[in-house]
Design a protein around this motif. Structure first.
Motif, mmCIF file in Angstrom:
data_model
loop_
_atom_site.group_PDB
_atom_site.id
_atom_site.type_symbol
_atom_site.label_atom_id
_atom_site.label_comp_id
_atom_site.label_asym_id
_atom_site.label_seq_id
_atom_site.Cartn_x
_atom_site.Cartn_y
_atom_site.Cartn_z
ATOM 1 N N ALA A 1 6.371 -13.317 -4.122
ATOM 2 C CA ALA A 1 6.657 -13.073 -3.024
ATOM 3 C C ALA A 1 6.133 -12.440 -2.058
ATOM 4 O O ALA A 1 6.579 -11.913 -0.612
ATOM 5 C CB ALA A 1 7.466 -11.337 -3.673
ATOM 6 N N ASN A 2 4.663 -12.491 -2.148
ATOM 7 C CA ASN A 2 3.805 -12.124 -0.962
ATOM 8 C C ASN A 2 3.948 -13.470 0.113
ATOM 9 O O ASN A 2 3.296 -13.530 1.111
ATOM 10 C CB ASN A 2 2.408 -12.006 -1.403
ATOM 11 C CG ASN A 2 1.783 -12.951 -2.373
ATOM 12 O OD1 ASN A 2 2.353 -13.743 -2.855
ATOM 13 N ND2 ASN A 2 0.516 -13.033 -2.479
ATOM 14 N N SER B 1 11.169 -16.092 -3.046
ATOM 15 C CA SER B 1 10.665 -15.230 -4.031
ATOM 16 C C SER B 1 10.804 -13.730 -3.791
ATOM 17 O O SER B 1 11.347 -12.985 -4.456
ATOM 18 C CB SER B 1 9.177 -15.137 -3.987
ATOM 19 O OG SER B 1 8.653 -16.526 -4.922
ATOM 20 N N ARG B 2 11.177 -13.637 -2.213
ATOM 21 C CA ARG B 2 11.677 -12.141 -1.995
ATOM 22 C C ARG B 2 13.185 -11.940 -2.258
ATOM 23 O O ARG B 2 13.682 -10.738 -3.049
ATOM 24 C CB ARG B 2 11.206 -11.853 -0.466
ATOM 25 C CG ARG B 2 9.872 -11.796 -0.306
ATOM 26 C CD ARG B 2 9.728 -11.141 1.316
ATOM 27 N NE ARG B 2 9.608 -12.116 2.179
ATOM 28 C CZ ARG B 2 8.348 -12.950 2.472
ATOM 29 N NH1 ARG B 2 7.363 -12.729 1.851
ATOM 30 N NH2 ARG B 2 8.573 -14.056 3.286
ATOM 31 N N LEU B 3 13.945 -12.984 -2.198
ATOM 32 C CA LEU B 3 15.214 -12.730 -2.631
ATOM 33 C C LEU B 3 15.463 -12.680 -4.308
ATOM 34 O O LEU B 3 16.054 -11.940 -4.480
ATOM 35 C CB LEU B 3 15.962 -14.318 -2.114
ATOM 36 C CG LEU B 3 17.566 -14.202 -2.421
ATOM 37 C CD1 LEU B 3 18.296 -13.695 -1.615
ATOM 38 C CD2 LEU B 3 17.955 -15.558 -2.764
ATOM 39 N N TRP B 4 14.603 -13.397 -4.890
ATOM 40 C CA TRP B 4 14.357 -13.408 -6.293
ATOM 41 C C TRP B 4 14.205 -12.024 -6.692
ATOM 42 O O TRP B 4 14.776 -11.362 -7.639
ATOM 43 C CB TRP B 4 13.251 -14.375 -6.625
ATOM 44 C CG TRP B 4 13.088 -14.377 -8.303
ATOM 45 C CD1 TRP B 4 12.478 -13.450 -9.085
ATOM 46 C CD2 TRP B 4 13.659 -15.405 -9.101
ATOM 47 N NE1 TRP B 4 12.624 -13.951 -10.142
ATOM 48 C CE2 TRP B 4 13.313 -15.012 -10.416
ATOM 49 C CE3 TRP B 4 14.656 -16.289 -9.036
ATOM 50 C CZ2 TRP B 4 13.566 -15.604 -11.485
ATOM 51 C CZ3 TRP B 4 14.959 -17.354 -10.147
ATOM 52 C CH2 TRP B 4 14.449 -16.877 -11.528
ATOM 53 N N ARG B 5 13.013 -11.369 -6.190
ATOM 54 C CA ARG B 5 12.591 -10.108 -6.361
ATOM 55 C C ARG B 5 13.654 -9.073 -6.232
ATOM 56 O O ARG B 5 13.938 -8.044 -7.165
ATOM 57 C CB ARG B 5 11.476 -9.781 -5.643
ATOM 58 C CG ARG B 5 10.682 -8.631 -6.324
ATOM 59 C CD ARG B 5 9.262 -8.361 -5.748
ATOM 60 N NE ARG B 5 8.434 -8.979 -6.188
ATOM 61 C CZ ARG B 5 6.825 -8.773 -6.152
ATOM 62 N NH1 ARG B 5 6.479 -7.490 -5.808
ATOM 63 N NH2 ARG B 5 6.050 -9.586 -6.608
ATOM 64 N N ASP C 1 0.168 -16.404 -9.713
ATOM 65 C CA ASP C 1 -1.066 -16.682 -10.079
ATOM 66 C C ASP C 1 -1.574 -15.823 -10.979
ATOM 67 O O ASP C 1 -2.342 -15.975 -11.885
ATOM 68 C CB ASP C 1 -1.883 -16.670 -8.793
ATOM 69 C CG ASP C 1 -1.313 -15.838 -7.612
ATOM 70 O OD1 ASP C 1 -0.417 -15.139 -7.988
ATOM 71 O OD2 ASP C 1 -2.033 -15.656 -6.560
ATOM 72 N N ASN C 2 -1.465 -14.446 -10.799
ATOM 73 C CA ASN C 2 -1.641 -13.398 -11.739
ATOM 74 C C ASN C 2 -1.226 -13.697 -13.059
ATOM 75 O O ASN C 2 -1.927 -13.585 -13.960
ATOM 76 C CB ASN C 2 -1.220 -12.136 -11.239
ATOM 77 C CG ASN C 2 -2.127 -10.863 -11.943
ATOM 78 O OD1 ASN C 2 -3.041 -10.991 -12.911
ATOM 79 N ND2 ASN C 2 -1.225 -9.853 -11.930
ATOM 80 N N CYS C 3 0.056 -13.967 -13.329
ATOM 81 C CA CYS C 3 0.637 -14.298 -14.660
ATOM 82 C C CYS C 3 -0.209 -15.386 -15.266
ATOM 83 O O CYS C 3 -0.420 -15.356 -16.652
ATOM 84 C CB CYS C 3 2.280 -14.521 -14.191
ATOM 85 S SG CYS C 3 2.841 -14.819 -15.830
ATOM 86 N N ALA C 4 -0.461 -16.409 -14.642
ATOM 87 C CA ALA C 4 -1.335 -17.446 -15.105
ATOM 88 C C ALA C 4 -2.453 -17.142 -15.758
ATOM 89 O O ALA C 4 -2.840 -17.470 -16.916
ATOM 90 C CB ALA C 4 -1.514 -18.774 -14.052
ATOM 91 N N MET C 5 -3.303 -16.160 -15.069
ATOM 92 C CA MET C 5 -4.480 -15.685 -15.694
ATOM 93 C C MET C 5 -4.109 -14.834 -16.864
ATOM 94 O O MET C 5 -4.725 -14.915 -17.944
ATOM 95 C CB MET C 5 -5.109 -14.830 -14.495
ATOM 96 C CG MET C 5 -6.235 -14.339 -14.816
ATOM 97 S SD MET C 5 -7.195 -13.931 -13.266
ATOM 98 C CE MET C 5 -6.368 -12.204 -13.043
ATOM 99 N N THR D 1 11.305 -16.320 -14.837
ATOM 100 C CA THR D 1 10.772 -16.979 -13.366
ATOM 101 C C THR D 1 11.628 -18.077 -13.111
ATOM 102 O O THR D 1 12.588 -18.764 -14.011
ATOM 103 C CB THR D 1 9.327 -17.171 -13.786
ATOM 104 O OG1 THR D 1 8.883 -17.644 -12.399
ATOM 105 C CG2 THR D 1 9.320 -18.441 -14.622
ATOM 106 N N GLU D 2 11.443 -18.581 -11.932
ATOM 107 C CA GLU D 2 12.251 -19.737 -11.220
ATOM 108 C C GLU D 2 11.773 -21.169 -11.932
ATOM 109 O O GLU D 2 10.785 -21.130 -12.550
ATOM 110 C CB GLU D 2 12.054 -19.420 -9.633
ATOM 111 C CG GLU D 2 10.674 -19.484 -9.131
ATOM 112 C CD GLU D 2 10.438 -21.013 -8.367
ATOM 113 O OE1 GLU D 2 9.742 -22.040 -9.209
ATOM 114 O OE2 GLU D 2 10.679 -20.950 -7.314
ATOM 115 N N ASN D 3 12.401 -22.001 -11.553
ATOM 116 C CA ASN D 3 12.448 -23.386 -12.160
ATOM 117 C C ASN D 3 11.024 -23.955 -11.973
ATOM 118 O O ASN D 3 10.358 -24.130 -13.156
ATOM 119 C CB ASN D 3 13.299 -24.258 -11.179
ATOM 120 C CG ASN D 3 13.632 -25.521 -12.153
ATOM 121 O OD1 ASN D 3 13.043 -25.684 -13.233
ATOM 122 N ND2 ASN D 3 14.639 -26.116 -11.799
#
Ligand code: NAD
Length: 360
Positions: free
Chosen positions: A188-189, A194-198, A219-223, A237-239
């Motif tokens: 979303a940043n 992603s803003r619509l998703w959030r 990116d944080n989630c992957a970590m 999460t999205e596709n």
């Protein structure tokens, strides 16, 4: 539900081998379920000239749930046009025709297999589910094209509020049966989708006050999946993000042969139609050797029973049988540690049936 019907699509490679054992388990815990077998993938192409025969599609449209093995293999890899390849013309076409918009991939380490995880011991016992939107986003948005003589390429990421709402409800309902925590993953940043998703996920969450919602950048989630996977319960999460994160999460348990999955058509009440399949492929390298691990497919049967047939007790019985058989030290080749004895696909099925016969 009177006499539910399950269509079974064994497919190619190890598909028929693992599906055979999974169907034995299904019949053992739900003998009244009608099981119908149909062709898909390379096997269908060889037999009737198309990887998704109309007859198979019709049967899938008339049943409560579909159980699939796997499709594809070297024999069909280079077939033209690509629409005749088992994955494209068979599995992807089936998912699209059945309008399966939510993919659930549980990632759970069985305690008996913790040593197989690539994570440190204190992190190894993972229990999370990735809920991925499956029919929207950049994989389906238009235009998708080349411009300026092929030197510029465009893909379009597109999401509607309705698409996000549908999959968000799946995640919140699932969390309410688990540890009551949803992590919604986006970017979303940077991205407008992603803003619509959030915003949409935030709004849906107000219908589930008992569920804790957090938002996390992809990116944080992957970590975090590698550093501290035990912090997650349901990841929504999205596709595109879900494609990558679910494969990353899959390796946390150490074996592809253990991971079930479900693809659901949402918005149809509490027992949605679904396609259930192991996360792995047709494993041509071991097909026909009797070494394939059937447990991912057996665990997919448990998801099928719980989700599309609303039979949680039968699903629990299957999962407990898998756990006890592993606790007893029964291993297929992919799960065995160096020097440990292992059993074949059918013997693993025999061990499960023997456990289930004890009525536990
Ligand atoms: P794969 O998942 O078939 O195999 C990867 C590795 O894992 C292989 O070494 C295989 O032996 C092993 N493995 C997989 N499942 C196993 C099991 N149940 N027990 C023991 N070992 C297992 O992936 P791949 O080799 O990249 O693909 C092979 C074929 O499968 C290709 O044609 C691919 O397109 C197709 N495929 C199909 C699906 C599907 O039907 N959903 C998914 C992925 C790949």
């Amino acid at each position: 539900m009177a006499e539910p019907k399950v269509v079974v699509l064994p497919g190619d490679g190890i598909g028929p081998e693992v599906v055979e054992q999974a169907v034995r388990v299904l019949i053992a815990v739900a003998p009244d379920v009608a099981v119908e077998e149909r062709l898909i993938g390379g096997a269908a192409l060889d037999a009737v000239g198309h990887p998704l025969p109309q007859e198979t599609l019709d049967a899938c449209l008339r049943c409560n749930a579909v159980l699939l093995g796997a499709v594809g293999g070297p024999k069909w890899d280079c077939i033209q046009p690509v629409e005749l390849r088992p994955e494209v013309g068979g599995l992807l076409a089936l998912r699209k025709a059945l309008r399966l918009n939510a993919n659930l991939r549980p990632v759970r380490t069985f305690p008996a297999l913790a040593a197989a995880s690539p994570l440190k011991a204190e992190n190894a016992l993972v229990d999370l589910v990735v809920v991925r939107e499956l029919t929207g986003g950049i994989y389906f948005g238009r235009p998708r094209e080349r411009r300026e003589g092929g030197r510029v390429a465009v893909d379009t990421c597109l999401y509607s509020v309705d698409e996000v709402e549908a999959v968000a409800h799946v995640a919140f309902r699932l969390a309410s049966q688990r540890r009551r925590r949803v992590t919604s993953v986006d970017k979303a940043n940077v991205l407008e989708t992603s803003r619509l998703w959030r915003e949409t996920v935030e709004r849906v969450s107000s219908a589930y006050p008992e569920i804790e919602l957090e938002h996390m950048l992809v990116d944080n989630c992957a970590m975090q999946l590698v550093r501290n996977p035990r912090r997650f319960d349901v990841i929504l999460t999205e596709n595109l993000f879900g494609d990558v994160l679910s494969d990353e999460a899959a390796v946390l348990t150490g074996s592809l042969g253990m991971l079930p999955s479900a693809s659901l058509r949402t918005g149809q009440g509490s027992s949605p139609f679904g396609l259930y399949e192991p996360a792995h492929g047709s494993a041509p390298d071991i097909a026909g050797t009797g070494r394939a691990n059937p447990l991912a497919t057996v665990l997919s049967v448990a998801m099928l029973l719980r989700t599309s047939l609303a039979r949680p007790e039968a699903a629990d019985r299957v999962e407990r049988a898998v756990e006890r058989v592993l606790d007893a030290g029964v291993r297929t080749a992919d799960l065995a540690e160096a020097g440990q004895a292992w059993v074949g696909t059918r013997e693993m099925g025999d061990a499960l049936l023997a456990d289930l016969k004890l009525g536990r």
